[in-house]
Motif scaffolding. Structure first.
Motif, PDB file in Angstrom:
ATOM      1  N   ASN A   9      -6.191 -22.699  36.300  1.00 55.17           N
ATOM      2  CA  ASN A   9      -6.577 -22.070  35.034  1.00 55.17           C
ATOM      3  C   ASN A   9      -5.747 -22.700  33.931  1.00 55.17           C
ATOM      4  N   HIS A  10      -6.400 -23.388  33.033  1.00 58.67           N
ATOM      5  CA  HIS A  10      -5.668 -24.084  31.981  1.00 58.67           C
ATOM      6  C   HIS A  10      -4.905 -23.124  31.089  1.00 58.67           C
ATOM      7  N   THR A  11      -5.495 -21.981  30.777  1.00 63.94           N
ATOM      8  CA  THR A  11      -4.825 -21.041  29.885  1.00 63.94           C
ATOM      9  C   THR A  11      -3.494 -20.607  30.458  1.00 63.94           C
ATOM     10  N   ARG A  12      -3.469 -20.281  31.737  1.00 65.89           N
ATOM     11  CA  ARG A  12      -2.232 -19.803  32.347  1.00 65.89           C
ATOM     12  C   ARG A  12      -1.156 -20.876  32.350  1.00 65.89           C
ATOM     13  N   ASN A  69      -0.546 -22.173  14.767  1.00 70.19           N
ATOM     14  CA  ASN A  69       0.889 -22.022  15.005  1.00 70.19           C
ATOM     15  C   ASN A  69       1.410 -22.929  16.114  1.00 70.19           C
ATOM     16  N   GLY A  70       0.568 -23.774  16.693  1.00 68.53           N
ATOM     17  CA  GLY A  70       1.009 -24.716  17.709  1.00 68.53           C
ATOM     18  C   GLY A  70       0.788 -24.273  19.134  1.00 68.53           C
ATOM     19  N   SER A  71       0.385 -23.023  19.337  1.00 67.92           N
ATOM     20  CA  SER A  71       0.189 -22.519  20.686  1.00 67.92           C
ATOM     21  C   SER A  71      -1.214 -22.831  21.183  1.00 67.92           C
ATOM     22  N   SER A  72      -1.399 -22.799  22.499  1.00 67.22           N
ATOM     23  CA  SER A  72      -2.681 -23.166  23.091  1.00 67.22           C
ATOM     24  C   SER A  72      -3.750 -22.118  22.792  1.00 67.22           C
ATOM     25  N   VAL A  73      -4.960 -22.574  22.612  1.00 64.62           N
ATOM     26  CA  VAL A  73      -6.083 -21.677  22.358  1.00 64.62           C
ATOM     27  C   VAL A  73      -6.472 -20.958  23.648  1.00 64.62           C
ATOM     28  N   THR A  74      -6.620 -19.658  23.567  1.00 62.81           N
ATOM     29  CA  THR A  74      -7.013 -18.838  24.710  1.00 62.81           C
ATOM     30  C   THR A  74      -8.472 -18.427  24.574  1.00 62.81           C
ATOM     31  N   ASP A  79     -11.605 -20.099  23.066  1.00 62.56           N
ATOM     32  CA  ASP A  79     -11.915 -21.077  24.114  1.00 62.56           C
ATOM     33  C   ASP A  79     -13.162 -20.613  24.872  1.00 62.56           C
ATOM     34  N   PRO A  80     -14.293 -21.271  24.679  1.00 60.52           N
ATOM     35  CA  PRO A  80     -15.514 -20.815  25.341  1.00 60.52           C
ATOM     36  C   PRO A  80     -15.530 -21.079  26.837  1.00 60.52           C
ATOM     37  N   SER A  81     -14.604 -21.906  27.319  1.00 64.85           N
ATOM     38  CA  SER A  81     -14.587 -22.208  28.745  1.00 64.85           C
ATOM     39  C   SER A  81     -13.727 -21.229  29.536  1.00 64.85           C
ATOM     40  N   ALA A  82     -13.032 -20.335  28.854  1.00 65.92           N
ATOM     41  CA  ALA A  82     -12.157 -19.358  29.514  1.00 65.92           C
ATOM     42  C   ALA A  82     -11.136 -20.031  30.420  1.00 65.92           C
ATOM     43  N   GLY A  83     -10.544 -21.125  29.936  1.00 61.81           N
ATOM     44  CA  GLY A  83      -9.494 -21.808  30.679  1.00 61.81           C
ATOM     45  C   GLY A  83      -9.980 -22.740  31.754  1.00 61.81           C
ATOM     46  N   ARG A  84     -11.283 -23.051  31.777  1.00 62.14           N
ATOM     47  CA  ARG A  84     -11.808 -23.907  32.841  1.00 62.14           C
ATOM     48  C   ARG A  84     -11.896 -25.382  32.458  1.00 62.14           C
ATOM     49  N   ILE A  85     -11.863 -25.685  31.170  1.00 64.28           N
ATOM     50  CA  ILE A  85     -12.003 -27.070  30.708  1.00 64.28           C
ATOM     51  C   ILE A  85     -10.779 -27.456  29.880  1.00 64.28           C
TER      52      ILE A  85
END
Length: 589
Positions: free
Chosen positions: A336-339, A463-468, A473-479
């Motif tokens: 999971n990219h988001t995690r 602010n520099g943080s990753s998009v969730t 993020d339309p991929s929900a951390g999958r792409i």
């Protein structure tokens, strides 16, 4: 993940930390199995124990949601299933692009006790390991750096009269201490020509004479051309006797000054830190400031003698050191990219501080892997870990980590090794699927010394943080998609020269449905009149595959230590690249 120093996972709640680099401090997304719902976008301004993961923080919901960057908002999906993703650019070099990537980005940390197993000795060199290292050097022209360290470095001593290169003393608990002799340096010389070594010296024994003896032996045995830097102590924030930044500095600073004088070194040659504990949040509180880490050690005066070259910290996203953490150390959580992005984002303030003090190449993750305490069978040795390793390495680079040293332990107890260099009770000499991730990274870097990187999807918030997912993020951390811009290429600032397309969606061979895929339209990132691109793929039948005979990079398997089979390079037209779930593609033109 950590909440105020506590892991915030249980059977009901998954709390994801989110770094706010500028201004806001922390964000969580909650997935609850309760009768009430916790809204997304909660901002927590204090460090709270795990019991506060419930309703207690609702009153803190507030205004710190940053705007998604313009680059991200220009990315769209064609339908709710996300079968297609169109990248609209702009294709020009992003403002958040890294400095030129270090060609040794994909490096190694090898447990001292296991080093001879990996490399062999002068009489019996380990050709298998040599080939695997050479594969990586071939792709960049520069070998990976190798840190000789880990927990056993703090119980390793020098004996100039020992005939064996390395001797392990054991007791009922395993290896109790290790002694190196002069032949050890001949084992180190079996690494590819030009390999830079980080040598970890014993700090835990508080024996300066012993540390100096090891440093002198290494300097004599390998020389300044191969010793990149010395590191004193492994994870000193975990010692049974308490060290904080001040007490550590009181030992570390004079040791580095005196070792430098003894070796006649008049330039910075030491790596500070090697700490293990995750950063506390908020990062600008007295509790966080009191943590022992690179930044606090520098603030305590550790570099007053001008001996510090780099800062190292260690990261393990998951762990099997105890049952609570072992419960969430799964392939599904790895992929999971988001995690993984939120986890690495915890280090952003430290990275900024260290680079400002020591230079743009100064922050390294000197030891990392997916699951601490040796990894986990059917997790750390799978193709799912290869997907995690690829995305983790590139994402860390995108937030200006200079080099990543993936940790390799003694084969019988280390499931997270990229390969087993010797036969052990856990199996034969073999390569594991995660090795392919390092082939991908090194081939993406290539022989360029002017390649800059940016995570263009899901990208960064203002602010520099990753998009969730909550942030758009339309991929929900999958792409996850990375762009590479080469400053020395034609149109170097207008268009990238390569893209890494990672579909980290979990797919298992037992899934009762066709393998999902996504078509990614990259045409906006292609220079004018470029309609044909080349594609190399990292593939496997599914995430849980553990055999390197069934996993490929660019069509080749590497189970024998070298590439076997024909190299497969696809030609794709009109910028439409299909990427299957649990696979990745390197696109170049």
């Amino acid at each position: 993940m950590w909440l105020g120093g506590y892991h915030c996972h249980d059977q009901f709640t998954f709390c994801q930390q989110f770094l706010w680099t500028y201004g806001c401090v922390l964000k969580f997304e909650f997935i609850m199995d309760r009768s009430y719902k916790i809204p997304q976008g909660v901002v927590i301004m204090t460090s709270l124990p795990v019991s506060f993961c419930g309703m207690r923080f609702l009153s803190t919901v507030l205004p710190c949601l940053a705007l998604v960057s313009a680059r991200h908002t220009l990315m769209s999906r064609d339908d709710a299933s996300l079968s297609k993703l169109t990248l609209h650019g702009p294709a020009s070099l992003p403002m958040d692009a890294t400095p030129p990537l270090n060609p040794a980005l994909a490096s190694f940390s090898i447990e001292t006790v296991a080093f001879e197993e990996f490399m062999g000795n002068q009489s019996y060199p380990n050709k298998f390991s040599q080939n695997l290292f050479e594969n990586l050097k071939e792709r960049t022209g520069v070998p990976p750096e190798v840190r000789i360290g880990g927990i056993t470095a703090d119980s390793t001593f020098w004996d100039p009269n020992q005939e064996a290169a390395l001797y392990n003393f054991t007791d009922s608990r395993g290896v109790s201490s290790t002694v190196l002799g002069p032949q050890f340096w001949n084992s180190a010389k079996l690494l590819p020509e030009g390999t830079k070594i980080v040598m970890t010296l014993d700090l835990r024994s508080l024996n300066y004479t012993g540390a100096l003896a090891m440093a002198e032996a290494a300097w004599t045995g390998l020389g300044s051309s191969q010793i990149s830097r010395f590191e004193i102590g492994n994870e000193p924030d975990q010692y049974s006797f308490h060290l904080d930044a001040q007490t550590y500095t009181a030992i570390w600073k004079p040791w580095t000054i005196n070792i430098s004088k003894a070796l006649d070194i008049d330039y910075p040659e030491f790596q500070i830190g090697a700490t293990a504990k995750d950063p506390l949040w908020p990062y600008n509180t007295p509790q966080a400031d009191a943590q022992f880490d690179c930044v606090s050690a520098l603030a305590a005066g550790a570099n007053d003698g001008h001996t510090v070259m780099t800062c190292s910290e260690h990261t393990y996203q998951y762990s099997v050191c105890d049952p609570t953490r072992a419960a969430v150390a799964t392939v599904a959580n790895l992929m999971n990219h988001t995690r993984l992005a939120q986890f690495l984002d915890l280090w952003q303030p430290r990275i900024h501080s260290v680079r400002a003090q020591l230079g743009p190449d100064a922050f390294v993750i000197g030891e990392f892997n997916s699951v601490s305490c040796g990894g986990r069978f059917n997790v750390s040795n799978t193709f799912g870990q290869a997907m995690w390793l690829l995305d983790t390495t590139l994402y860390a680079a995108s937030i200006n980590v200079s080099r990543m040293y993936v940790h390799q332990g003694a084969p019988p107890t280390s499931y997270y090794n990229l390969w087993y260099p010797v036969v052990s009770k856990n199996g034969a000499i073999q390569v594991f699927p995660p090795y392919l991730a390092y082939l991908f990274v090194t081939e993406a870097i290539g022989h360029s010394r002017s390649l800059r990187l940016s995570n263009i999807f899901p990208g960064r918030q203002a602010n520099g943080s990753s998009v969730t997912t909550a942030g758009g993020d339309p991929s929900a951390g999958r792409i996850s998609i990375y762009g590479f811009w080469d400053e020395n290429s034609t149109n170097s600032y207008d268009y990238p020269t390569k893209l890494a397309l990672i579909n980290i969606e979990l797919y298992k061979t037992t899934d009762p449905y066709p393998r999902p895929n996504i078509t990614i339209d990259i045409s906006a990132y292609l220079p004018k009149n470029t309609r044909e691109v080349m594609v190399k793929r990292m593939t496997a039948p599914g995430a849980y595959v553990m055999s390197s005979r069934r996993t490929t990079w660019a069509g080749q398997t590497f189970f024998s230590g070298v590439g076997e089979g024909d190299i497969v390079v696809e030609k794709v037209f009109d910028g439409q690249v299909v990427v299957e779930a649990t696979s990745a593609a390197l696109v170049y033109w």
